[in-house]
Design an enzyme around this catalytic site. Structure first.
Site, PDB file in Angstrom:
ATOM      1  N   ASP A   9      40.345  62.474  26.497  1.00 25.57           N
ATOM      2  CA  ASP A   9      40.606  63.165  25.072  1.00 25.57           C
ATOM      3  C   ASP A   9      40.133  62.124  24.054  1.00 25.57           C
ATOM      4  OD1 ASP A   9      41.781  64.809  23.007  1.00 25.57           O
ATOM      5  OD2 ASP A   9      43.409  63.063  22.735  1.00 25.57           O
ATOM      6  N   ASP A  11      40.110  61.887  20.911  1.00 28.07           N
ATOM      7  CA  ASP A  11      40.785  61.648  19.500  1.00 28.07           C
ATOM      8  C   ASP A  11      42.184  60.932  19.874  1.00 28.07           C
ATOM      9  OD1 ASP A  11      42.156  61.676  16.944  1.00 28.07           O
ATOM     10  OD2 ASP A  11      43.121  63.432  17.093  1.00 28.07           O
TER      11      ASP A  11
END
Length: 126
Positions: A9, A11
């Site tokens: 991921d 972010d």
């Protein structure tokens, strides 16, 4: 053991973005004359902004979740918003697997942030 592939991921894992979110949420609350502190901002960490904003909607005097969320996104995308940056060590780790592991990232944030860690393969999530 070397994995065949890794999926990150983007972010908050490879690219630091929390400082941007805190800044935008702070601006939203202050723009509406509402108090904001670290305890309040902590309620937004790791959660979808719209969901958390819905829980705080009673604090605002008018406006829908969608309207207020659009306002906060405007603050995040504004020219005075602090830029995202690679989490320390993320770029070197990402590059260390370049020739041995298939790598990809997923993000709900702009794909251009992947460049902060040298990734050019980003899958969008909602």
């Amino acid at each position: 053991m070397i994995p065949e592939a890794v999926l990150f991921d983007l972010d908050g894992t490879l690219v630091a973005t929390e400082h941007r979110s805190r800044s935008a949420w702070t601006r939203l609350f202050r723009a509406h004359g509402l108090p904001v502190d670290d305890e309040l901002l902590a309620t937004f960490v790791g959660r979808r902004g719209r969901d958390t904003l819905a829980a705080h909607l009673h604090r605002f005097h008018g406006g829908t979740v969608d309207e207020l969320f659009a306002e906060v996104i405007g603050y995040q995308n504004g020219p005075d918003s602090p830029p995202p940056y690679a989490v320390p060590g993320a770029a070197s780790r990402w590059c260390s697997w370049a020739h041995t592991v298939r790598r990809s990232t997923t993000a709900s944030r702009p794909a251009r942030w992947a460049g902060a860690v040298g990734s050019s393969r980003v899958s969008r999530s909602s």
